[in-house]
Each structure stands twice: as C-alpha cells, then as structure tokens.
Design an enzyme around this catalytic site. Structure first.
Site, PDB file in Angstrom:
ATOM      1  N   GLY A 157      60.368 -44.963  45.046  1.00 56.44           N
ATOM      2  CA  GLY A 157      60.820 -44.023  44.014  1.00 56.44           C
ATOM      3  C   GLY A 157      62.322 -44.088  43.799  1.00 56.44           C
ATOM      4  O   GLY A 157      62.793 -44.144  42.653  1.00 56.44           O
TER       5      GLY A 157
ATOM      6  N   GLY B  79      60.822 -41.826  47.828  1.00 58.52           N
ATOM      7  CA  GLY B  79      61.087 -42.581  49.047  1.00 58.52           C
ATOM      8  C   GLY B  79      61.639 -43.945  48.684  1.00 58.52           C
ATOM      9  O   GLY B  79      62.358 -44.107  47.687  1.00 58.52           O
ATOM     10  N   ASN B  80      61.259 -44.946  49.455  1.00 57.87           N
ATOM     11  CA  ASN B  80      61.782 -46.295  49.239  1.00 57.87           C
ATOM     12  C   ASN B  80      61.556 -46.748  47.791  1.00 57.87           C
ATOM     13  O   ASN B  80      62.478 -47.177  47.105  1.00 57.87           O
ATOM     14  CB  ASN B  80      61.091 -47.249  50.235  1.00 57.87           C
ATOM     15  CG  ASN B  80      61.415 -48.702  49.944  1.00 57.87           C
ATOM     16  OD1 ASN B  80      60.950 -49.269  48.965  1.00 57.87           O
ATOM     17  ND2 ASN B  80      62.235 -49.308  50.765  1.00 57.87           N
TER      18      ASN B  80
ATOM     19  N   LYS C 195      46.371 -55.058  55.502  1.00 63.36           N
ATOM     20  CA  LYS C 195      47.075 -53.774  55.580  1.00 63.36           C
ATOM     21  C   LYS C 195      46.857 -53.182  56.956  1.00 63.36           C
ATOM     22  O   LYS C 195      45.901 -53.547  57.644  1.00 63.36           O
ATOM     23  CB  LYS C 195      46.536 -52.805  54.522  1.00 63.36           C
ATOM     24  CG  LYS C 195      47.484 -51.678  54.162  1.00 63.36           C
ATOM     25  CD  LYS C 195      48.537 -52.099  53.164  1.00 63.36           C
ATOM     26  CE  LYS C 195      49.525 -51.003  52.872  1.00 63.36           C
ATOM     27  NZ  LYS C 195      50.437 -51.348  51.772  1.00 63.36           N
TER      28      LYS C 195
ATOM     29  N   GLY D  16      57.328 -38.639  44.083  1.00 62.50           N
ATOM     30  CA  GLY D  16      57.672 -39.424  45.272  1.00 62.50           C
ATOM     31  C   GLY D  16      59.076 -39.952  45.133  1.00 62.50           C
ATOM     32  O   GLY D  16      59.437 -40.528  44.091  1.00 62.50           O
TER      33      GLY D  16
HETATM   34  P1  NAD Z   1      58.046 -43.531  51.422  1.00 60.69           P
HETATM   35  O1  NAD Z   1      57.491 -42.998  52.667  1.00 60.69           O
HETATM   36  O2  NAD Z   1      59.389 -44.177  51.467  1.00 60.69           O
HETATM   37  O3  NAD Z   1      58.096 -42.363  50.319  1.00 60.69           O
HETATM   38  C1  NAD Z   1      56.974 -41.586  49.978  1.00 60.69           C
HETATM   39  C2  NAD Z   1      57.431 -40.462  49.065  1.00 60.69           C
HETATM   40  O4  NAD Z   1      56.280 -39.764  48.583  1.00 60.69           O
HETATM   41  C3  NAD Z   1      58.339 -39.418  49.735  1.00 60.69           C
HETATM   42  O5  NAD Z   1      59.369 -39.041  48.854  1.00 60.69           O
HETATM   43  C4  NAD Z   1      57.385 -38.238  49.945  1.00 60.69           C
HETATM   44  O6  NAD Z   1      58.081 -36.993  49.939  1.00 60.69           O
HETATM   45  C5  NAD Z   1      56.515 -38.375  48.699  1.00 60.69           C
HETATM   46  N1  NAD Z   1      55.254 -37.644  48.795  1.00 60.69           N
HETATM   47  C6  NAD Z   1      54.296 -37.743  49.728  1.00 60.69           C
HETATM   48  N2  NAD Z   1      53.279 -36.899  49.442  1.00 60.69           N
HETATM   49  C7  NAD Z   1      53.635 -36.255  48.281  1.00 60.69           C
HETATM   50  C8  NAD Z   1      53.033 -35.273  47.455  1.00 60.69           C
HETATM   51  N3  NAD Z   1      51.844 -34.768  47.751  1.00 60.69           N
HETATM   52  N4  NAD Z   1      53.704 -34.874  46.346  1.00 60.69           N
HETATM   53  C9  NAD Z   1      54.895 -35.369  46.036  1.00 60.69           C
HETATM   54  N5  NAD Z   1      55.516 -36.319  46.757  1.00 60.69           N
HETATM   55  C10 NAD Z   1      54.894 -36.747  47.869  1.00 60.69           C
HETATM   56  O7  NAD Z   1      56.950 -44.534  50.834  1.00 60.69           O
HETATM   57  P2  NAD Z   1      57.181 -45.756  49.843  1.00 60.69           P
HETATM   58  O8  NAD Z   1      57.385 -46.974  50.663  1.00 60.69           O
HETATM   59  O9  NAD Z   1      58.169 -45.380  48.800  1.00 60.69           O
HETATM   60  O10 NAD Z   1      55.715 -45.885  49.199  1.00 60.69           O
HETATM   61  C11 NAD Z   1      55.290 -45.092  48.099  1.00 60.69           C
HETATM   62  C12 NAD Z   1      54.049 -45.714  47.479  1.00 60.69           C
HETATM   63  O11 NAD Z   1      54.348 -47.055  47.064  1.00 60.69           O
HETATM   64  C13 NAD Z   1      52.841 -45.854  48.412  1.00 60.69           C
HETATM   65  O12 NAD Z   1      51.661 -45.726  47.663  1.00 60.69           O
HETATM   66  C14 NAD Z   1      52.982 -47.269  48.938  1.00 60.69           C
HETATM   67  O13 NAD Z   1      51.748 -47.785  49.426  1.00 60.69           O
HETATM   68  C15 NAD Z   1      53.440 -47.960  47.675  1.00 60.69           C
HETATM   69  N6  NAD Z   1      54.100 -49.240  47.888  1.00 60.69           N
HETATM   70  C16 NAD Z   1      55.178 -49.351  48.714  1.00 60.69           C
HETATM   71  C17 NAD Z   1      55.813 -50.584  48.850  1.00 60.69           C
HETATM   72  C18 NAD Z   1      57.065 -50.767  49.677  1.00 60.69           C
HETATM   73  O14 NAD Z   1      57.672 -51.844  49.617  1.00 60.69           O
HETATM   74  N7  NAD Z   1      57.519 -49.757  50.426  1.00 60.69           N
HETATM   75  C19 NAD Z   1      55.316 -51.700  48.174  1.00 60.69           C
HETATM   76  C20 NAD Z   1      54.213 -51.555  47.330  1.00 60.69           C
HETATM   77  C21 NAD Z   1      53.625 -50.312  47.199  1.00 60.69           C
END
Ligand code: NAD
Length: 447
Positions: A242, A239-240, A125, A237
């Site tokens: 969610g 983002g990607n 990571k 959440g």
């Molecule tokens: P992202 O940056 O696309 O989205 C993050 C989201 O979380 C945003 O909507 C942001 O507004 C929200 N957020 C942040 N702090 C917050 C809070 N205190 N309250 C409410 N919402 C909050 O990130 P992502 O890629 O969607 O990743 C989200 C999670 O999934 C992380 O834990 C990441 O490690 C995990 N993850 C991501 C992937 C991937 O392929 N992107 C793969 C496995 C795990």
C-alpha cells in the site's frame, strides 16, 4: 469441457478440511476461478485435476522458547502448487488467521502470477499461524529460525524460493537465510528473496509490488482513455504494498489519494483516514508503524478525518485499491462501491469473492485482477535470484525499467485476450496463465 462441477469442487475440497465457509474459502474460490478458464480452454480432465490441487504440501508444528521460559508450539505451512515452469516461488505470511486453505489459494495464485508475467518459475506459498505484533524481537527471530529448520529440506534455489508477504519483512528473510546457510554449511543467497541489500537483496525489491500496481493502473487508465492526473483513489491497507503504491500513484501518475484504511492493533479494528485535498503518502508513512497501523492521534493533528474501517470502500473515487487481505469485497459489500469507480486495482491477493466479481463485471468496472496487478514483487524477486546466481548486482533504475517492461507486457497480453475473446479481465488473465502452465505440463509428459 470439464467434468468437474462447482458443487463437486466444494465437496472434494471440504474433504481436505476447509477452514472457512465456501463463499469466502480462498482455496475454493481459486478452484472456481480456475474451473471457468479450464472450460473455455477445453483442457482434458487429467490436466484440469493437476491444476486444481497443490503438487505437495508440508504442514508441521515447531516449538519456540518464549521470553518467559514457556514453550509455545506454532503451526507452519509450505505448499508447492505447481512447478512445471520452474521452481516454486511465493511469500511467507505470519498471521493469526493463517491456515492451509489460505496458503493453498495463495500458492495457486502464485502459479498464475509467475505465468502471467512469463518468468521461469512455478507457484508456492507458506506461513505461520501467529501474531507477530504480540512477539518480542527475540521470539520473532526464534519463530523465523524454527520455521526454516522445518522447511529447509523442502526448499532451495532450484526447488522452492520463499519471500516476504503479510507481516514478514527483510529482517525475517535475513534470519531465515542465516538459518538455512547454517544448516547447509555454505552460502546460498538464492534460497530466499526480499533479503536486505547487504545479504544479496535486489535494489528496488521493497517497493516493487507497489510500483507494479501503479504501472498496471497507468495501463488501465490509458486503455480507458482517462487522464491519470484527474483521478482520485481510495486504498485499503497501508503496509509494504500500500505505501509504495500510494507514493507512486501520487508521484508517477499525478493522481490524488483521498483515503487509506488500515488495521489498528491496539483497538483491534480497522479505521479509514480521509484527507479530501489529497494525502501526502510520505508523511502518512512516517506516522505508520512497521505493521502498517497509522497513528490516529498524529493523523487527527495533521487534519485527517478518521472514520470506520469500511469507509474506504464507499469513497467517491475513480480508482479503488484493496491492498490488505482476502475477501474484502464480497457479495454483501460490493454494492457499497460508488458509481464513480472506474478501476479496481487488486493490489492484495484475493480481495474479491466470485459473487462480488459478477457484480463488478455487470457494472462495467475495469478490474485489474490480483495476480496480474501485484506481480511486480515476484518479478523483482526473480531479478534478485538472477543477480544472486551471477553474484553481480544491477542499479535500481535498471531493476525498475525491467519491472515496468515486464508489467506492461503482462498487462497488454491480458487486455488483448480480454478484447479478442470478449471476456472480463480476470478470466482473460486465467486464460493466458493456465494455457502457459498446461502447455508446459504437456511438454513434460505429465498429462
Ligand atoms: P503488510 O503486512 O505490509 O500490510 C498489510 C496492511 O493491511 C497493513 O496496513 C494492515 O494494517 C492492513 N490491514 C490488515 N487487515 C486490515 C483490515 N481488515 N482493514 C484494513 N486494513 C487492514 O502486507 P503487504 O506485504 O503490504 O501485503 C498486502 C497484500 O498484498 C496481501 O494480500 C499480500 O498477499 C499481497 N502481496 C504482497 C506482496 C509483497 O511483495 N509484500 C506481493 C504480492 C502480493
């Protein structure tokens, strides 16, 4: 039996400069979770010690010329947790709270994640301590390239392969790929995944983590004999991960999503957006910016009720989906979860602390542990590397079909372990993964 007590865990990790209190320090949490599995598997002390520390860490600073002419110095990290099963693999975060303990924990969870879906990769990571929301596009590009210049000798298709994570996307991967290939003087598409399609990305990668989350929810509901079309969900959440999980929960499972919370960068707080008759996730995505912040005014105009950022947790739903960051369900907040909740699908990494985990277990809530639930992303990243190696690309339906098979198989191996040993799901997932990694280390003669 292990000779390392939880107290000793805290002491040895604090010698390595912890940056958060023990209860919410993600790396201490990851070590505690591992210790429990090691006890049951009765692994020897050498194996245990190898599994509770990263193999290699790179911590560095790098300068970036900002638009106003100033030089700002950024702190970067890249951790190889364990590469016994294959090259280290794991995302890159750009986040203002990024620190070495978070990166170590995420790298450990990547190790268990690649093992639980049984792909030939290890865990790694990385990240940069920065707030991308406050960077111009040019500054973001220079941060991405500056980071790559520091890690170029630490990564490679057969060493360690980064990917997107929180606040990084396919454009950041494209800049990093270009910087790496410029340094090497040749094309090396397999050095990074989550790339844009035209640069060797895989069809279906952006939505893969969310699809995997929904496949694991589908399997959990099946195991509990619950009709998915009758279920409601609440998500933190957007983002990607969610957004994709929301779309597929509604479209593939026929469930109703009634609330979503996200972070508001302008107000520097979180909000929860409710729609009792069901959220249209495609519309909600349209009014969400690239950082996953939903436009409050547009949401209110569209009939959403806006509440505080904690409200998602106490919503009366069947499925809770934390898809933001670590430590969102703690010993203090777990009691807010409604008695109606039957499944907790950990789309985010590390959303639940061990104190909260204990309560969820006592309450009989079916937890789909993070490194199983969100393994869809790394599964398709692996497919991306395979396609890069062959320079031959698969259609999206083939990617999704293989993803569904991989996630279903992983879910069933964990569920079977949980039932056979009568242990809770997180521990079962650790038992499956840790046993696989330990076995490989033994075969290599490391332990
Ligand atoms: P992202 O940056 O696309 O989205 C993050 C989201 O979380 C945003 O909507 C942001 O507004 C929200 N957020 C942040 N702090 C917050 C809070 N205190 N309250 C409410 N919402 C909050 O990130 P992502 O890629 O969607 O990743 C989200 C999670 O999934 C992380 O834990 C990441 O490690 C995990 N993850 C991501 C992937 C991937 O392929 N992107 C793969 C496995 C795990």
């Amino acid at each position: 039996m292990s000779s390392v007590t939880p107290q000793a865990t805290a002491v040895s990790a604090s010698e390595n400069r912890p940056e958060a209190p023990a209860e919410t320090n993600p790396f201490l949490i990851a070590q505690r979770q591992l210790d429990e599995a090691v006890d049951i598997l009765e692994l020897d002390n050498g194996t245990h010690q190898m599994l509770r520390w990263p193999m290699r860490e790179l911590k560095f600073v790098f300068p970036v010329r900002m638009d106003d002419g100033r030089v700002e110095v950024f702190h970067g990290f890249r951790v190889h947790y364990n590469d016994a099963r294959g090259p280290a693999k794991g995302g890159l975060r750009f986040h203002p709270h990024e620190n070495i303990d978070t990166v170590r924990a995420l790298a450990a969870w990547m190790t268990w994640k690649t093992a639980v879906v049984d792909i030939p990769l290890g865990g790694g990571k990385g990240g940069v301590n920065c707030n991308p929301k406050e960077l111009s596009r040019g500054e973001l590009e220079r941060v991405s390239r500056g980071y790559m210049r520091r890690v170029a000798d630490f990564i490679g298709p057969d060493i360690d392969v980064p990917a997107p994570d929180v606040y990084t996307d396919s454009q950041v991967m494209a800049w990093m790929l270009d910087e790496y290939e410029t340094i090497r003087g040749r094309h090396v598409p397999g050095v990074i995944t989550g790339k844009p399609l035209v640069l060797g990305g895989s069809a279906g990668r952006p939505e893969a983590t969310g699809i995997g989350v929904v496949v694991s929810i589908r399997e959990a509901l099946k195991a509990l004999q619950i009709d998915s079309t009758q279920t409601t969900a609440s998500m933190q959440g957007f983002g990607n991960v969610g957004q994709s999980a929301a779309i597929h929960f509604v479209n593939d499972l026929g469930g109703k999503l009634i609330c979503v919370s996200c972070w508001d960068h302008e107000d520097k707080t979180a909000y929860t957006f409710f729609k009792r008759d069901g959220i249209d996730p495609v519309y909600l995505r349209r009014i969400t910016d690239s950082f996953g912040s939903i436009d409050k005014n547009k949401a209110v105009q569209a009939g959403y009720e806006v509440r505080d950022g904690e409200a998602w947790r106490s919503a009366e739903v069947d499925v809770l989906i934390p898809a933001a960051l670590e430590n969102m369900i703690t010993g203090h907040t777990v009691h807010q979860i409604s008695p109606r909740v039957k499944v907790l699908a950990e789309a985010a990494n590390g959303p639940t602390t061990p104190e909260a985990d204990k309560v969820l277990h006592e309450r009989g809530i079916f937890v789909i542990p993070d490194f199983l639930c969100n393994a869809g992303g790394v599964t398709v990243s692996y497919f991306e590397q395979v396609q890069n190696a062959y320079n031959f690309y698969w259609p999206e339906n083939e990617v999704h079909q293989r993803l569904d098979q991989g996630m279903t198989r992983a879910f069933r191996s964990v569920h079977e372990m949980a039932q056979n040993l009568n242990v809770y799901n997180r521990l079962a997932a650790y038992l499956v993964s840790v046993e696989r990694v330990a076995k490989t280390m033994k075969l290599r003669g490391w332990v």
